[in-house]
Design a protein around this motif. Structure first.
Motif, PDB file in Angstrom:
ATOM      1  N   VAL A 111       0.825  -1.206   0.000  1.00  0.00           N
ATOM      2  CA  VAL A 111       0.000   0.000   0.000  1.00  0.00           C
ATOM      3  C   VAL A 111       0.862   1.259   0.000  1.00  0.00           C
ATOM      4  CG1 VAL A 111      -2.054  -0.997   1.092  1.00  0.00           C
ATOM      5  CG2 VAL A 111      -0.218  -0.143   2.536  1.00  0.00           C
ATOM      6  N   SER A 112       0.297   2.361  -0.477  1.00  0.00           N
ATOM      7  CA  SER A 112       1.058   3.607  -0.519  1.00  0.00           C
ATOM      8  C   SER A 112       0.796   4.481   0.702  1.00  0.00           C
ATOM      9  CB  SER A 112       0.737   4.370  -1.796  1.00  0.00           C
ATOM     10  OG  SER A 112      -0.629   4.660  -1.832  1.00  0.00           O
ATOM     11  N   ALA A 113      -0.221   4.104   1.497  1.00  0.00           N
ATOM     12  CA  ALA A 113      -0.514   4.903   2.695  1.00  0.00           C
ATOM     13  C   ALA A 113      -0.971   4.006   3.832  1.00  0.00           C
ATOM     14  CB  ALA A 113      -1.597   5.926   2.380  1.00  0.00           C
ATOM     15  N   ILE A 114      -0.581   4.381   5.048  1.00  0.00           N
ATOM     16  CA  ILE A 114      -1.066   3.651   6.221  1.00  0.00           C
ATOM     17  C   ILE A 114      -1.736   4.651   7.160  1.00  0.00           C
ATOM     18  CG2 ILE A 114       0.399   1.579   6.197  1.00  0.00           C
ATOM     19  CD1 ILE A 114       2.447   3.095   7.862  1.00  0.00           C
ATOM     20  N   HIS A 115      -2.724   4.159   7.878  1.00  0.00           N
ATOM     21  CA  HIS A 115      -3.558   5.047   8.688  1.00  0.00           C
ATOM     22  C   HIS A 115      -3.614   4.563  10.118  1.00  0.00           C
ATOM     23  CE1 HIS A 115      -5.056   6.150   4.715  1.00  0.00           C
ATOM     24  NE2 HIS A 115      -5.138   4.844   4.508  1.00  0.00           N
ATOM     25  N   CYS A 116      -3.660   5.513  11.014  1.00  0.00           N
ATOM     26  CA  CYS A 116      -3.785   5.146  12.414  1.00  0.00           C
ATOM     27  C   CYS A 116      -5.222   5.400  12.839  1.00  0.00           C
ATOM     28  CB  CYS A 116      -2.815   5.954  13.258  1.00  0.00           C
ATOM     29  SG  CYS A 116      -2.727   5.330  14.928  1.00  0.00           S
ATOM     30  N   ALA A 117      -6.084   4.388  12.656  1.00  0.00           N
ATOM     31  CA  ALA A 117      -7.489   4.534  13.049  1.00  0.00           C
ATOM     32  C   ALA A 117      -7.744   3.684  14.287  1.00  0.00           C
ATOM     33  CB  ALA A 117      -8.399   4.118  11.905  1.00  0.00           C
ATOM     34  N   GLY A 118      -6.681   3.169  14.871  1.00  0.00           N
ATOM     35  CA  GLY A 118      -6.750   2.353  16.077  1.00  0.00           C
ATOM     36  C   GLY A 118      -5.368   2.429  16.698  1.00  0.00           C
ATOM     37  N   LYS A 119      -4.914   1.333  17.237  1.00  0.00           N
ATOM     38  CA  LYS A 119      -3.625   1.370  17.919  1.00  0.00           C
ATOM     39  C   LYS A 119      -2.436   1.452  16.944  1.00  0.00           C
ATOM     40  CE  LYS A 119      -1.183  -1.126  21.559  1.00  0.00           C
ATOM     41  NZ  LYS A 119      -1.212  -2.309  22.422  1.00  0.00           N
ATOM     42  N   TYR A 120      -2.590   0.803  15.768  1.00  0.00           N
ATOM     43  CA  TYR A 120      -1.464   0.721  14.845  1.00  0.00           C
ATOM     44  C   TYR A 120      -1.729   1.432  13.524  1.00  0.00           C
ATOM     45  CZ  TYR A 120       0.030  -2.898  18.070  1.00  0.00           C
ATOM     46  OH  TYR A 120       0.399  -3.556  19.196  1.00  0.00           O
ATOM     47  N   PHE A 121      -0.654   1.641  12.778  1.00  0.00           N
ATOM     48  CA  PHE A 121      -0.767   2.176  11.425  1.00  0.00           C
ATOM     49  C   PHE A 121      -0.954   0.998  10.472  1.00  0.00           C
ATOM     50  CE2 PHE A 121       0.970   5.874  13.425  1.00  0.00           C
ATOM     51  CZ  PHE A 121       0.504   6.932  12.674  1.00  0.00           C
ATOM     52  N   LEU A 122      -2.139   0.906   9.877  1.00  0.00           N
ATOM     53  CA  LEU A 122      -2.464  -0.196   8.974  1.00  0.00           C
ATOM     54  C   LEU A 122      -3.089   0.365   7.707  1.00  0.00           C
ATOM     55  CD1 LEU A 122      -4.197  -2.598  11.538  1.00  0.00           C
ATOM     56  CD2 LEU A 122      -1.807  -2.666  10.797  1.00  0.00           C
ATOM     57  N   CYS A 123      -3.297  -0.529   6.732  1.00  0.00           N
ATOM     58  CA  CYS A 123      -3.879  -0.062   5.471  1.00  0.00           C
ATOM     59  C   CYS A 123      -5.370   0.249   5.656  1.00  0.00           C
ATOM     60  CB  CYS A 123      -3.664  -1.083   4.368  1.00  0.00           C
ATOM     61  SG  CYS A 123      -4.784  -2.486   4.435  1.00  0.00           S
ATOM     62  N   ARG A 124      -5.891   0.951   4.692  1.00  0.00           N
ATOM     63  CA  ARG A 124      -7.286   1.373   4.705  1.00  0.00           C
ATOM     64  C   ARG A 124      -8.236   0.179   4.795  1.00  0.00           C
ATOM     65  NH1 ARG A 124      -8.477   5.324  -0.051  1.00  0.00           N
ATOM     66  NH2 ARG A 124      -7.845   3.528  -1.258  1.00  0.00           N
ATOM     67  N   LYS A 125      -7.873  -0.878   4.093  1.00  0.00           N
ATOM     68  CA  LYS A 125      -8.741  -2.045   4.051  1.00  0.00           C
ATOM     69  C   LYS A 125      -8.840  -2.698   5.432  1.00  0.00           C
ATOM     70  CE  LYS A 125      -9.682  -5.707   0.807  1.00  0.00           C
ATOM     71  NZ  LYS A 125      -9.193  -6.523  -0.280  1.00  0.00           N
ATOM     72  N   CYS A 126      -7.734  -2.785   6.130  1.00  0.00           N
ATOM     73  CA  CYS A 126      -7.727  -3.408   7.454  1.00  0.00           C
ATOM     74  C   CYS A 126      -8.610  -2.649   8.430  1.00  0.00           C
ATOM     75  CB  CYS A 126      -6.310  -3.533   7.993  1.00  0.00           C
ATOM     76  SG  CYS A 126      -5.471  -4.943   7.275  1.00  0.00           S
ATOM     77  N   TYR A 127      -8.687  -1.354   8.261  1.00  0.00           N
ATOM     78  CA  TYR A 127      -9.560  -0.578   9.137  1.00  0.00           C
ATOM     79  C   TYR A 127     -10.957  -0.432   8.556  1.00  0.00           C
ATOM     80  CZ  TYR A 127      -6.083   0.733  12.582  1.00  0.00           C
ATOM     81  OH  TYR A 127      -5.172   0.716  13.604  1.00  0.00           O
ATOM     82  N   GLY A 128     -11.176  -1.029   7.372  1.00  0.00           N
ATOM     83  CA  GLY A 128     -12.490  -0.927   6.746  1.00  0.00           C
ATOM     84  C   GLY A 128     -12.897   0.518   6.509  1.00  0.00           C
TER      85      GLY A 128
END
Ligand code: ZN
Length: 208
Positions: free
Chosen positions: A110-127
């Motif tokens: 992936v070109s971007a990771i997001h912190c929508a919880g504890k970790y920086f993960l891809c958009r798909k993982c955070y839905g």
């Protein structure tokens, strides 16, 4: 920087914390010369002039080490988080290579990771947004396909034979409807297949 919510980058210095939905884009790291090993510092986000999050980073040969304090909600306990995000590489058309993040959870490139919880993960993982919008679109298309099947006198199920052309219907109309159904059903199964692979990867990752 773009990304989730309001996320321009500034450099300030104080304790590194991150609350939610901050995004790190690989292009930004490249522009800042942070794909080179041995750099360290702080990345901070600001929203309308106010600091909204910060993390400490240390760049390595094969990835980036992120260190920050995280809490869920405004009243949760702060926890120290240390996450190493690996890089992946693809060859460019005209030589050289392009760097990507490998999502720590699903290992997708992936070109971007997001912190929508504890970790920086891809958009798909955070839905996050895009994927769920796409899925509801796909569901709607499948529903339309079922309607067409029934209208042609067949069963709604995508696994049953496609109904024959009803008497009195033009071939042109029939072909158009049939094509529409095939397209929608294929999109549905492709998406299902992607989700299945995604799940299989996660299961594999957990076992190992
Ligand atoms: Zn992921």
């Amino acid at each position: 920087m773009g990304g989730m919510g309001c996320g321009s980058w500034t450099r300030l210095s104080s304790k590194a914390t991150v609350e939610s939905q901050n995004t790190i884009n690989i292009r930004y790291l490249k522009e800042q010369g942070l794909l080179t090993a041995g750099r360290s510092g702080e990345l901070t986000w600001s929203c309308r002039g106010e600091r909204s999050g910060a993390i400490d980073y240390l760049t390595k040969e094969n990835g980036i080490q992120l260190t920050y304090n995280y809490r869920s909600g405004n009243r949760g306990e702060w926890q120290a988080v240390k996450q190493f995000v690996h890089y992946e590489y693809t060859a460019c058309h005209y030589g050289g290579q392009r760097t990507w993040f490998s999502c720590s959870e699903c290992h997708r490139r992936v070109s971007a990771i997001h912190c929508a919880g504890k970790y920086f993960l891809c958009r798909k993982c955070y839905g996050l947004n895009y994927q769920s919008q796409y899925e509801s679109y796909i569901d709607h298309q499948l529903y339309k396909a079922q309607e067409i099947r029934v209208k042609l006198g067949g069963s709604a199920s995508s696994t049953s034979l496609f109904p024959f052309k009803p008497k009195g219907m033009h071939w042109k109309t029939y072909t158009r409807l049939r094509f529409k159904v095939i397209k929608s059903e294929m999109a549905f199964y492709n998406n299902l297949n992607n989700q299945f692979n995604h799940l299989a990867l996660r299961i594999k990752g957990k076992k190992g």
